[in-house]
Design an enzyme around this catalytic site. Structure first.
Site, PDB file in Angstrom:
ATOM      1  N   LYS A  65      36.435  70.902  26.756  1.00  0.00           N
ATOM      2  CA  LYS A  65      36.067  71.242  25.373  1.00  0.00           C
ATOM      3  C   LYS A  65      36.672  70.283  24.338  1.00  0.00           C
ATOM      4  O   LYS A  65      36.089  70.063  23.287  1.00  0.00           O
ATOM      5  CB  LYS A  65      36.428  72.694  25.062  1.00  0.00           C
ATOM      6  N   ASP A 101      32.061  79.905  21.082  1.00  0.00           N
ATOM      7  CA  ASP A 101      32.923  80.893  21.770  1.00  0.00           C
ATOM      8  C   ASP A 101      33.529  81.868  20.764  1.00  0.00           C
ATOM      9  O   ASP A 101      33.529  83.081  20.977  1.00  0.00           O
ATOM     10  CB  ASP A 101      34.092  80.187  22.484  1.00  0.00           C
TER      11      ASP A 101
HETATM   12  P1  NDP Z   1      43.852  79.231  30.234  1.00  0.00           P
HETATM   13  O1  NDP Z   1      43.098  80.043  31.168  1.00  0.00           O
HETATM   14  O2  NDP Z   1      44.284  77.912  30.705  1.00  0.00           O
HETATM   15  O3  NDP Z   1      45.115  80.059  29.766  1.00  0.00           O
HETATM   16  C1  NDP Z   1      46.022  79.499  28.937  1.00  0.00           C
HETATM   17  C2  NDP Z   1      46.962  80.582  28.436  1.00  0.00           C
HETATM   18  O4  NDP Z   1      47.112  81.660  29.376  1.00  0.00           O
HETATM   19  C3  NDP Z   1      48.329  80.032  28.209  1.00  0.00           C
HETATM   20  O5  NDP Z   1      48.796  80.683  27.060  1.00  0.00           O
HETATM   21  C4  NDP Z   1      49.087  80.433  29.460  1.00  0.00           C
HETATM   22  O6  NDP Z   1      50.453  80.574  29.227  1.00  0.00           O
HETATM   23  C5  NDP Z   1      48.467  81.781  29.757  1.00  0.00           C
HETATM   24  N1  NDP Z   1      48.477  82.157  31.181  1.00  0.00           N
HETATM   25  C6  NDP Z   1      47.735  81.608  32.172  1.00  0.00           C
HETATM   26  N2  NDP Z   1      47.960  82.261  33.323  1.00  0.00           N
HETATM   27  C7  NDP Z   1      48.845  83.242  33.051  1.00  0.00           C
HETATM   28  C8  NDP Z   1      49.481  84.266  33.842  1.00  0.00           C
HETATM   29  N3  NDP Z   1      49.238  84.383  35.148  1.00  0.00           N
HETATM   30  N4  NDP Z   1      50.318  85.122  33.212  1.00  0.00           N
HETATM   31  C9  NDP Z   1      50.555  85.009  31.900  1.00  0.00           C
HETATM   32  N5  NDP Z   1      50.007  84.053  31.103  1.00  0.00           N
HETATM   33  C10 NDP Z   1      49.164  83.199  31.676  1.00  0.00           C
HETATM   34  O7  NDP Z   1      43.106  79.105  28.807  1.00  0.00           O
HETATM   35  P2  NDP Z   1      41.649  79.142  28.264  1.00  0.00           P
HETATM   36  O8  NDP Z   1      41.874  79.396  26.831  1.00  0.00           O
HETATM   37  O9  NDP Z   1      40.895  77.950  28.672  1.00  0.00           O
HETATM   38  O10 NDP Z   1      40.883  80.397  28.907  1.00  0.00           O
HETATM   39  C11 NDP Z   1      41.346  81.708  28.744  1.00  0.00           C
HETATM   40  C12 NDP Z   1      40.398  82.686  29.417  1.00  0.00           C
HETATM   41  O11 NDP Z   1      39.230  82.820  28.615  1.00  0.00           O
HETATM   42  C13 NDP Z   1      39.930  82.283  30.824  1.00  0.00           C
HETATM   43  O12 NDP Z   1      40.060  83.396  31.678  1.00  0.00           O
HETATM   44  C14 NDP Z   1      38.459  81.964  30.602  1.00  0.00           C
HETATM   45  O13 NDP Z   1      37.694  82.245  31.756  1.00  0.00           O
HETATM   46  C15 NDP Z   1      38.115  82.917  29.474  1.00  0.00           C
HETATM   47  N6  NDP Z   1      36.926  82.549  28.671  1.00  0.00           N
HETATM   48  C16 NDP Z   1      35.908  83.456  28.579  1.00  0.00           C
HETATM   49  C17 NDP Z   1      34.776  83.181  27.825  1.00  0.00           C
HETATM   50  C18 NDP Z   1      33.673  84.191  27.751  1.00  0.00           C
HETATM   51  O14 NDP Z   1      32.593  83.838  27.239  1.00  0.00           O
HETATM   52  N7  NDP Z   1      33.859  85.422  28.175  1.00  0.00           N
HETATM   53  C19 NDP Z   1      34.629  81.906  27.097  1.00  0.00           C
HETATM   54  C20 NDP Z   1      35.767  81.026  27.238  1.00  0.00           C
HETATM   55  C21 NDP Z   1      36.872  81.353  28.005  1.00  0.00           C
HETATM   56  P3  NDP Z   1      51.446  79.295  29.199  1.00  0.00           P
HETATM   57  O15 NDP Z   1      51.282  78.668  27.844  1.00  0.00           O
HETATM   58  O16 NDP Z   1      52.776  79.897  29.389  1.00  0.00           O
HETATM   59  O17 NDP Z   1      51.029  78.397  30.303  1.00  0.00           O
END
Ligand code: NDP
Length: 264
Positions: A65, A101
């Site tokens: 993105k 989004d």
């Molecule tokens: P990520 O999935 O890479 O998540 C990043 C954030 O999540 C960071 O803050 C990270 O913390 C935290 N994190 C990741 N894993 C864990 C865990 N196991 N426990 C606690 N915190 C965790 O970021 P994205 O923003 O790319 O995506 C977020 C979600 O949004 C995804 O699941 C994606 O599939 C969903 N999504 C859904 C859409 C829809 O249309 N429904 C559209 C776009 C996204 P830290 O900073 O500590 O690493």
């Protein structure tokens, strides 16, 4: 009218529902369009790949993105502000970038009435764009993340932020899982001890993950809270993207009629 070609770019893309959603809408609306999927390994090749494939528009998913943002000639105000693009449309050789989004998420939570305070669990790219649009719409958003670095940007933008260590639980109208915790594992987005303190006081819980009941939504359900997964967000971001692809020839509700069949 000649056929216009569209695709989802990402890595991976095999799981994406976008081709089904958009093709159903093209077919239902009699628009001569065809939507496929393209696994793009190197984000810096996004622009070149777009033109080589002769596309009219694309959606962009993880992890490209920000590359999509950099590939555009023209950005709409909101995409410019949040630095992430998930929809690109070609017009007269130029690439126009949008972020659908965040408005998709805003629309998805608008069904919850009298919500003012929202707690985000997670501080990734999706949290960033949605936090900005919610703030602009008058919501009061707090960001809780497991580690500190990603919170800096939010703090600079004026959001209240906390890590699991510094968080002081209080009542929030809505709690949202903005992480990928629960997507491919059975983990919760925050320690259960924290969730057990905030879920009982919230009106509803939302997850951006779609197509499964995550451990977070299961926990919310065990407290009898209304829950919502990420399907509506996915549908609504797709509808808004489709409206850009087809230059606003069709209304939101007309596109919805056809696109929502992908979720039946
Ligand atoms: P990520 O999935 O890479 O998540 C990043 C954030 O999540 C960071 O803050 C990270 O913390 C935290 N994190 C990741 N894993 C864990 C865990 N196991 N426990 C606690 N915190 C965790 O970021 P994205 O923003 O790319 O995506 C977020 C979600 O949004 C995804 O699941 C994606 O599939 C969903 N999504 C859904 C859409 C829809 O249309 N429904 C559209 C776009 C996204 P830290 O900073 O500590 O690493």
């Amino acid at each position: 009218m000649s056929t216009h070609y569209f695709a989802i770019f990402g890595n991976p893309v095999s799981h994406s529902k976008s081709p089904l959603m958009h093709n159903l809408a093209f077919k239902g609306l009699g628009y001569s369009g065809c939507y496929g999927r393209y696994c793009l390994e190197h984000g810096e090749k996004l622009r070149e790949t777009f033109f080589t494939l002769g596309l009219k528009g694309i959606n962009i998913t993880v992890p490209h993105k920000e590359h999509a943002y950099n590939a555009c000639d023209v950005l709409d105000d909101f995409a410019q502000k949040v630095g992430a693009v998930n929809t690109i449309v070609e017009k007269e050789g130029k690439l126009y970038g949008y972020n659908t989004d965040a408005p998709g998420f805003l629309k998805a939570i608008s069904e919850f009435e009298s919500v003012k305070t929202v707690l985000f669990l997670g501080a990734g790219g999706t949290a960033q764009s949605t936090a900005v649009i919610l703030k602009e719409a008058g919501y009061d958003v707090t960001i809780l993340n497991r580690s500190a670095p990603r919170l800096e940007k939010f703090a600079i933008e004026g959001f209240e932020t906390a890590t699991f260590e510094t968080f002081i639980p209080k009542a929030y109208d809505l709690v949202v899982n903005m992480t990928s915790a629960g997507l491919e594992d059975e983990s919760l987005p925050a320690p259960k001890a924290i969730l057990d303190k905030i879920i009982p006081d919230t009106k509803a819980c939302v997850d951006v993950i779609y197509g499964k009941e995550t451990p977070f939504l299961k926990l919310a359900g065990s407290y009898g809270k209304p829950t919502k997964d990420g399907s509506d967000m996915l549908l609504y971001q797709g509808i808004i993207a489709f409206m850009h692809f087809t230059e606003h020839r069709f209304s939101f509700d007309t596109v919805k009629l056809h696109m929502q069949k992908a979720f039946e």
